[in-house]
Design a protein around this motif. Structure first.
Motif, PDB file in Angstrom:
ATOM      1  N   ASN A   1       1.400   6.656  -6.778  1.00 12.44           N
ATOM      2  CA  ASN A   1       0.367   7.648  -7.090  1.00 12.44           C
ATOM      3  C   ASN A   1       0.877   9.066  -6.846  1.00 12.44           C
ATOM      4  OD1 ASN A   1      -1.399   5.573  -7.715  1.00 12.44           O
ATOM      5  ND2 ASN A   1      -2.295   5.511  -5.659  1.00 12.44           N
ATOM      6  N   PHE A   2       1.624   9.212  -5.743  1.00 16.07           N
ATOM      7  CA  PHE A   2       2.182  10.529  -5.445  1.00 16.07           C
ATOM      8  C   PHE A   2       3.170  10.949  -6.529  1.00 16.07           C
ATOM      9  CE2 PHE A   2       5.693  12.942  -3.511  1.00 16.07           C
ATOM     10  CZ  PHE A   2       5.005  14.091  -3.156  1.00 16.07           C
ATOM     11  N   MET A   3       4.019   9.997  -6.942  1.00 15.30           N
ATOM     12  CA  MET A   3       4.996  10.308  -7.979  1.00 15.30           C
ATOM     13  C   MET A   3       4.306  10.646  -9.302  1.00 15.30           C
ATOM     14  SD  MET A   3       7.976  10.348  -6.701  1.00 15.30           S
ATOM     15  CE  MET A   3       8.933  10.350  -8.220  1.00 15.30           C
TER      16      MET A   3
ATOM     17  N   ARG B   1       0.832  -1.212   0.000  1.00 21.44           N
ATOM     18  CA  ARG B   1       0.000   0.000   0.000  1.00 21.44           C
ATOM     19  C   ARG B   1       0.863   1.257   0.000  1.00 21.44           C
ATOM     20  NH1 ARG B   1      -3.331  -3.240   3.464  1.00 21.44           N
ATOM     21  NH2 ARG B   1      -2.292  -2.410   5.310  1.00 21.44           N
ATOM     22  N   ALA B   2       1.967   1.224   0.756  1.00 27.40           N
ATOM     23  CA  ALA B   2       2.868   2.382   0.774  1.00 27.40           C
ATOM     24  C   ALA B   2       3.506   2.596  -0.595  1.00 27.40           C
ATOM     25  CB  ALA B   2       3.942   2.180   1.838  1.00 27.40           C
ATOM     26  N   GLU B   3       3.896   1.504  -1.245  1.00 28.00           N
ATOM     27  CA  GLU B   3       4.484   1.631  -2.585  1.00 28.00           C
ATOM     28  C   GLU B   3       3.454   2.157  -3.575  1.00 28.00           C
ATOM     29  OE1 GLU B   3       5.891  -2.245  -3.414  1.00 28.00           O
ATOM     30  OE2 GLU B   3       7.740  -2.037  -2.223  1.00 28.00           O
ATOM     31  N   GLU B   4       2.213   1.688  -3.441  1.00 26.52           N
ATOM     32  CA  GLU B   4       1.168   2.173  -4.337  1.00 26.52           C
ATOM     33  C   GLU B   4       0.897   3.659  -4.104  1.00 26.52           C
ATOM     34  OE1 GLU B   4      -3.479   1.103  -5.564  1.00 26.52           O
ATOM     35  OE2 GLU B   4      -2.429  -0.033  -4.005  1.00 26.52           O
TER      36      GLU B   4
END
Length: 524
Positions: free
Chosen positions: A263-265, A256-259
């Motif tokens: 999304n932020f990137m 979830r953190a990577e996702e």
């Protein structure tokens, strides 16, 4: 004193040995007593009548109690002795026929062993030394060793079953033959109708099998629970003999953190893509990690080349080849400039304006980022510079025009601040506002005028006129300098609430005697 480890306990013990490096731990904690094959504990005495045991000492009874014979005890004993003493069958047959006694001895890897047999009719007495487990296939342990193993086995069971990791084992055919509690709990949440079956349902596919000592290559796998929630696990598999041990670690938060980071990137990239300012971020090794399309537009560097993550020095070199850098006198100085650019950017102090051979002007800013990274911002300020230069030329032209006037002129803005004055003003009032560091407003200016003229209400009216925010009309007045000269003063309203005041010496006495208009007629 010795104890017997029954077959179910033995199987559990062996299963415990196969759980994640347990065998090594047990090897460290178990111990062997020094061997003395001639000690009483290693001597067994048995008496047979026919194929039946009619007498046995304590050591022999303990050994026999651990054995379930499929054939007669004498047959089993003779077969096992024959494996150690090849001459035993013939010697035993001869002794039975002659009612004699014989002795055999042998040196084995476990030490010296011996057997004495005395036959009398149908009766045979055996005395066996050095072979404490000759009559038992089952494992025999010292009580202290057994208790230590049992205690450690319980610890291992508790450790594995309370572990948050999912652990299971598969045989060489890929069939699950052991799982821990976490596996069963997850299986119940995923397949509630299949929670009591054995083997349990397969939850994951294993990863590449890792040999002992090698670094595992985890495989990420999702699983959807019956409530619709998807959880992610990293699977690592290790070969263990003919079986494979699999470990699944919950990495849902990481996924979830990577996702969220992706999304932020993406949002950040989309934002940067719309910026007219070029952005280039280099990591601590000065390798390009992030850039926006404006970097390619302003530097003419190809996006494909930038996507290959060149170093900072490669980017500078390529920009020099494309004449997108200021001209340098020689390569050595230019290279030194690159080094200084790098260092000053890390310190957060790099700011420079590049005037390119193409006529463009870039403002380049370097900013430090965490972990030693550096971000560079390149902004095309050619239009701004052009506008500034044009505005400066207009100001210079206006100032030159004011300075060419014979009348002294001062212009105040809507807030009453002195904005312009000409040389005639500086000569008349013996002050150059451009050289005065303090703030000069209408109050300070009229106070200065008042000090150099005879008393007159004109300066109070002038202050009120300049600071008036409503409609205004041009008006005139006269003032007398301390030297006796008379000044004609004109108060002209300008756009935006500004006011221009001009001063000229009165040469015509008749003209100077005209009445001064009242201020209330000048302002609405």
């Amino acid at each position: 004193m010795t104890v017997l480890l029954t077959q179910p306990a033995f199987l559990i013990f062996i299963a415990g040995l196969m759980i994640g490096a347990v065998s090594c731990t047990l090897a460290k904690r178990t111990f062997r007593e020094p061997k003395d094959n001639n000690s009483p504990s290693h001597v067994q005495r048995l008496t047979f009548e026919g194929d039946t045991i009619i007498a046995a000492d304590a050591n022999a009874r303990m050994t026999l109690g651990a054995e379930a014979f499929e054939t007669g005890p004498l047959t089993v004993l003779s077969k096992r002795l024959a494996e150690i003493f090849p001459q035993f069958p013939l010697a035993f047959q001869t002794a039975k026929q002659e009612g004699a006694r014989f002795d055999l001895s042998e040196i084995t890897t476990d030490g010296p062993v011996s057997v004495m047999v005395k036959c009398s009719g149908d009766r045979a007495k055996f005395e066996i030394s050095g072979l404490p487990n000759l009559m038992a296939n089952r494992v025999m342990l010292n009580r202290a060793v057994a208790e230590a193993n049992e205690e450690e086995l319980e610890t291992l069971r508790a450790t594995v079953n309370t572990s948050p990791s999912i652990v299971w084992r598969e045989d060489r055919l890929g069939v699950i033959d052991w799982v821990n509690t976490s596996y069963l709990e997850l299986a119940e949440k995923s397949f509630p109708d299949d929670s009591t079956s054995w083997p349990p349902s397969r939850l994951f596919e294993g990863a590449a099998i890792t040999a002992p000592g090698d670094i595992p290559q985890p495989r990420r796998s999702p699983i959807t629970l019956k409530d619709g929630v998807t959880r992610w696990f990293d699977i690592a598999s290790f070969g263990h003999g003919s079986t494979t041990l699999h470990y699944a670690t919950d990495c849902s938060k990481t996924v979830r953190a990577e996702e969220a980071l992706r999304n932020f990137m993406q949002t950040l990239t989309q934002t940067f893509a719309a910026l007219p300012i070029a952005l280039a971020i280099f990591d601590r090794n000065r390798q390009l990690q992030l850039f926006n399309p404006a970097l390619s537009d302003l530097t003419t560097l190809e996006p494909e080349w930038l996507a290959a993550r060149p170093t900072l020095y490669d980017v500078i070199n390529r920009m020099r080849e494309k004449r997108m850098l200021p001209e340098r006198k020689d390569f050595k100085d230019w290279r030194q400039k690159i080094i200084q650019l790098d260092k000053s950017a890390v310190d957060g102090n790099y700011l420079e304006t590049w005037v390119l051979p193409t006529g463009q002007t870039y403002k380049v800013t370097g900013r430090p980022h965490p972990e030693g990274a550096v971000a560079f911002l390149i902004e095309d300020i050619s239009a701004e510079i052009s506008l500034t230069r044009k505005f400066r030329r207009e100001l210079e032209l206006s100032q030159s025009m004011f300075d060419s006037l014979s009348d002294a002129v001062a212009v105040f803005d809507a807030d009453g601040n002195l904005g312009f004055s000409n040389n005639a003003y500086a000569d008349l009032w013996e002050v150059d506002p451009s050289l005065v560091l303090e703030h000069v407003g209408i109050v300070e200016a009229t106070r200065h005028w008042q000090n150099r003229t005879n008393p007159t209400p004109l300066w109070g009216d002038a202050r009120e006129f300049v600071c008036h925010a409503g409609d205004r009309a041009e008006w005139q007045g006269t003032a007398e300098l301390s030297s006796g000269s008379r000044l004609a003063c004109r108060f002209i309203p300008l756009n935006g609430g500004a006011t221009m005041i001009s001063f000229s010496e009165v040469l015509d006495i008749l003209e100077s005697d005209k009445p001064v208009p009242q201020l209330e007629h000048m302002v609405g």
